[in-house]
Design a protein around this motif. Structure first.
Motif, short mmCIF file in Angstrom:
data_model
loop_
_atom_site.label_atom_id
_atom_site.label_comp_id
_atom_site.label_asym_id
_atom_site.label_seq_id
_atom_site.Cartn_x
_atom_site.Cartn_y
_atom_site.Cartn_z
N GLU A 5 83.29 6.19 12.67
CA GLU A 5 82.57 7.20 13.45
C GLU A 5 81.71 8.07 12.53
OE1 GLU A 5 81.38 9.78 16.63
OE2 GLU A 5 82.06 7.71 16.53
N PHE A 6 82.27 8.46 11.39
CA PHE A 6 81.53 9.27 10.43
C PHE A 6 80.28 8.51 9.97
CE2 PHE A 6 80.40 10.71 6.24
CZ PHE A 6 80.55 12.09 6.30
N GLU A 7 80.45 7.26 9.60
CA GLU A 7 79.32 6.45 9.11
C GLU A 7 78.25 6.28 10.19
OE1 GLU A 7 81.01 2.84 7.63
OE2 GLU A 7 81.86 3.84 5.88
N ARG A 8 78.68 6.04 11.43
CA ARG A 8 77.72 5.87 12.53
C ARG A 8 76.90 7.15 12.72
NH1 ARG A 8 76.92 7.47 17.26
NH2 ARG A 8 78.94 8.48 17.55
N ARG A 9 77.58 8.28 12.75
CA ARG A 9 76.89 9.55 12.95
C ARG A 9 75.97 9.86 11.77
NH1 ARG A 9 81.63 13.51 14.99
NH2 ARG A 9 79.97 15.05 14.73
N PHE A 10 76.45 9.57 10.56
CA PHE A 10 75.62 9.78 9.36
C PHE A 10 74.39 8.89 9.41
CE2 PHE A 10 74.39 8.55 5.06
CZ PHE A 10 74.17 9.78 4.48
N ASP A 11 74.59 7.61 9.75
CA ASP A 11 73.47 6.67 9.84
C ASP A 11 72.47 7.07 10.93
OD1 ASP A 11 74.48 5.18 7.76
OD2 ASP A 11 75.42 3.66 9.05
N ASP A 12 72.95 7.75 11.95
CA ASP A 12 72.07 8.23 13.02
C ASP A 12 71.31 9.49 12.62
OD1 ASP A 12 72.81 6.13 14.64
OD2 ASP A 12 74.25 7.30 15.83
N GLY A 13 71.56 9.97 11.41
CA GLY A 13 70.83 11.12 10.90
C GLY A 13 71.47 12.47 11.17
N GLU A 14 72.69 12.45 11.66
CA GLU A 14 73.38 13.71 11.96
C GLU A 14 73.82 14.40 10.67
OE1 GLU A 14 77.32 15.13 14.47
OE2 GLU A 14 76.32 13.25 15.02
N ASP A 15 73.74 15.72 10.63
CA ASP A 15 74.20 16.50 9.48
C ASP A 15 75.72 16.51 9.49
OD1 ASP A 15 74.72 18.25 7.43
OD2 ASP A 15 73.83 19.99 8.40
N MET A 16 76.34 15.87 8.50
CA MET A 16 77.78 15.71 8.47
C MET A 16 78.48 16.67 7.51
SD MET A 16 78.12 13.50 10.77
CE MET A 16 79.86 13.29 10.64
N THR A 17 77.75 17.63 6.95
CA THR A 17 78.35 18.52 5.96
C THR A 17 79.51 19.32 6.54
OG1 THR A 17 76.64 20.18 6.41
CG2 THR A 17 76.28 18.73 4.53
N GLY A 18 79.48 19.65 7.81
CA GLY A 18 80.57 20.39 8.43
C GLY A 18 81.84 19.58 8.55
N ALA A 19 81.74 18.27 8.50
CA ALA A 19 82.90 17.39 8.65
C ALA A 19 83.57 17.09 7.30
CB ALA A 19 82.48 16.08 9.30
N LEU A 20 83.00 17.63 6.21
CA LEU A 20 83.55 17.34 4.89
C LEU A 20 84.42 18.49 4.40
CD1 LEU A 20 80.30 15.93 3.28
CD2 LEU A 20 82.22 14.63 4.21
N ASP A 21 85.48 18.14 3.68
CA ASP A 21 86.38 19.13 3.08
C ASP A 21 85.97 19.31 1.63
OD1 ASP A 21 88.41 20.71 2.16
OD2 ASP A 21 90.02 19.29 2.58
N TRP A 22 85.06 20.25 1.39
CA TRP A 22 84.50 20.45 0.05
C TRP A 22 85.54 20.97 -0.93
CZ3 TRP A 22 80.28 17.95 -0.79
CH2 TRP A 22 79.38 17.74 0.25
N GLU A 23 86.61 21.61 -0.45
CA GLU A 23 87.66 22.14 -1.33
C GLU A 23 88.38 21.01 -2.08
OE1 GLU A 23 89.37 25.35 -1.56
OE2 GLU A 23 87.61 26.34 -0.70
N HIS A 24 88.49 19.87 -1.44
CA HIS A 24 89.24 18.76 -2.02
C HIS A 24 88.34 17.57 -2.40
CE1 HIS A 24 92.31 21.06 0.21
NE2 HIS A 24 93.02 20.80 -0.87
N ALA A 25 87.05 17.79 -2.37
CA ALA A 25 86.13 16.70 -2.72
C ALA A 25 86.25 16.38 -4.20
CB ALA A 25 84.70 17.11 -2.38
#
Length: 71
Positions: A5-25
């Motif tokens: 789902e993440f890849e599909r939304r990313f490939d569709d051009g959606e901004d996915m930064t809100g779905a990422l956990d930057w604290e543990h990246a």
């Protein structure tokens, strides 16, 4: 959210930064490890000349050149 789902939304051009956990990246295989290498003086002189010409540090030049050879 599943990876597909993440890849599909990313490939569709959606901004996915809100779905990422930057604290543990993390970036695998990026951690540094110190290595000491002794070079003859003429090699260091040549490295310094090339680094100055490129406007980078000797250490950066060595890292770039070794990475290029390994890839």
């Amino acid at each position: 959210m599943k990876a597909t789902e993440f890849e599909r939304r990313f490939d569709d051009g959606e901004d996915m930064t809100g779905a990422l956990d930057w604290e543990h990246a993390r970036r695998p295989n990026i951690e540094s490890k110190r290595v000491n290498v002794d070079f003859p003086a003429w090699v260091v002189t040549g490295l310094d000349q090339q680094a100055r010409r490129l406007g980078i540090s000797r250490q950066a030049l060595i890292k770039i050149w070794i990475a290029e050879r390994l890839t």
